[in-house]
Motif scaffolding. Sequence first.
Motif, short mmCIF file in Angstrom:
data_model
loop_
_atom_site.label_atom_id
_atom_site.label_comp_id
_atom_site.label_asym_id
_atom_site.label_seq_id
_atom_site.Cartn_x
_atom_site.Cartn_y
_atom_site.Cartn_z
N ILE A 1 0.82 -1.21 0.00
CA ILE A 1 0.00 0.00 0.00
C ILE A 1 0.85 1.26 0.00
O ILE A 1 0.36 2.33 -0.32
N ASP A 2 2.13 1.16 0.37
CA ASP A 2 3.02 2.32 0.42
C ASP A 2 3.84 2.38 -0.86
O ASP A 2 4.70 1.52 -1.09
N LYS A 3 3.58 3.37 -1.72
CA LYS A 3 4.25 3.47 -3.01
C LYS A 3 5.76 3.59 -2.88
O LYS A 3 6.51 2.98 -3.63
N GLN A 4 6.21 4.37 -1.91
CA GLN A 4 7.65 4.57 -1.72
C GLN A 4 8.32 3.25 -1.32
O GLN A 4 9.38 2.92 -1.84
N LYS A 5 7.70 2.50 -0.44
CA LYS A 5 8.29 1.24 0.03
C LYS A 5 8.32 0.19 -1.08
O LYS A 5 9.30 -0.55 -1.21
N VAL A 6 7.27 0.13 -1.89
CA VAL A 6 7.21 -0.82 -3.02
C VAL A 6 8.33 -0.51 -4.01
O VAL A 6 9.06 -1.41 -4.45
N GLY A 7 8.50 0.77 -4.34
CA GLY A 7 9.56 1.16 -5.27
C GLY A 7 10.95 0.92 -4.71
O GLY A 7 11.87 0.51 -5.43
N GLN A 8 11.12 1.15 -3.41
CA GLN A 8 12.42 0.93 -2.76
C GLN A 8 12.79 -0.55 -2.77
O GLN A 8 13.94 -0.90 -3.05
N VAL A 9 11.85 -1.42 -2.46
CA VAL A 9 12.11 -2.86 -2.46
C VAL A 9 12.45 -3.33 -3.87
O VAL A 9 13.40 -4.11 -4.06
N ALA A 10 11.72 -2.84 -4.87
CA ALA A 10 12.01 -3.22 -6.26
C ALA A 10 13.41 -2.76 -6.67
O ALA A 10 14.15 -3.50 -7.32
N ALA A 11 13.80 -1.56 -6.26
CA ALA A 11 15.13 -1.04 -6.60
C ALA A 11 16.22 -1.84 -5.89
O ALA A 11 17.29 -2.09 -6.47
N GLU A 12 15.98 -2.25 -4.64
CA GLU A 12 16.98 -3.04 -3.92
C GLU A 12 17.17 -4.41 -4.56
O GLU A 12 18.31 -4.89 -4.69
N ILE A 13 16.08 -5.05 -4.97
CA ILE A 13 16.19 -6.37 -5.62
C ILE A 13 16.90 -6.22 -6.96
O ILE A 13 17.77 -7.02 -7.31
N ARG A 14 16.58 -5.17 -7.71
CA ARG A 14 17.23 -4.93 -9.01
C ARG A 14 18.71 -4.66 -8.84
O ARG A 14 19.52 -5.01 -9.68
N SER A 15 19.10 -4.03 -7.72
CA SER A 15 20.50 -3.64 -7.53
C SER A 15 21.44 -4.84 -7.32
O SER A 15 22.65 -4.69 -7.45
N TYR A 16 20.89 -6.01 -6.98
CA TYR A 16 21.76 -7.18 -6.82
C TYR A 16 22.43 -7.57 -8.13
O TYR A 16 23.56 -8.01 -8.15
N ARG A 17 21.72 -7.46 -9.25
CA ARG A 17 22.28 -7.76 -10.56
C ARG A 17 21.56 -6.91 -11.60
O ARG A 17 20.63 -7.37 -12.26
N PRO A 18 21.97 -5.62 -11.75
CA PRO A 18 21.32 -4.77 -12.77
C PRO A 18 21.59 -5.33 -14.17
O PRO A 18 22.60 -5.99 -14.38
N PRO A 19 20.71 -5.06 -15.12
CA PRO A 19 20.91 -5.60 -16.46
C PRO A 19 22.16 -5.02 -17.13
O PRO A 19 22.44 -3.84 -17.00
#
Length: 177
Positions: free
Chosen positions: A136-154
């Motif tokens: 429900i929190d837009k900032q938290k959803v985007g932050q989690v997605a960015a953290e997961i992406r940062s493990y192996r960016p394309p």
Amino acid sequence: MSRIGKMPIAIASGVTVTVDGQTVKAKGSKGELELTLVPEVTVSQGEDGLTVAPVDESQRARAMWGLSRSLVANMVQGVAEGFSKELEINGVGYRAEVQGKSLKLALGFSHDVIYPVPEGIEIKTPKPTEVVISGIDKQKVGQVAAEIRSYRPPEPYKGKGVKYVDEYIFRKEGKKK
């Protein structure tokens, strides 16, 4: 004048919003959120929804006007509908799976990456190469997605890595012989 700040915030049916000074609370079917606004803006509730207005014409008040309106609008939308981000995993042997309260990612390292799911976020893996993050929190959803992406960016040569579904990867040509 802020074009974003001038627009009233429509309150969806099933959502109750209470304004207590600088604190705005929204409660809906998905959950409850609370936000304390900066003293440079005021929030008032009318029949057409919520209205955010600057206290004076200072630079900071005008800057906070549109920001505060967006934060309150995202809060109202979050408790009514929620937000979600989709990630896609590309690469041979790259995959993801949810194990209890953590996300296990195999991203070509010598070890699996274990990402603990924060409170208020739900992660699903419909396919081993897709991750859907919602909350429900837009900032938290985007932050989690960015953290997961940062493990192996394309990477730009083969496109291997974790990317957003709507993201375009600029491809480079490999070296010539």
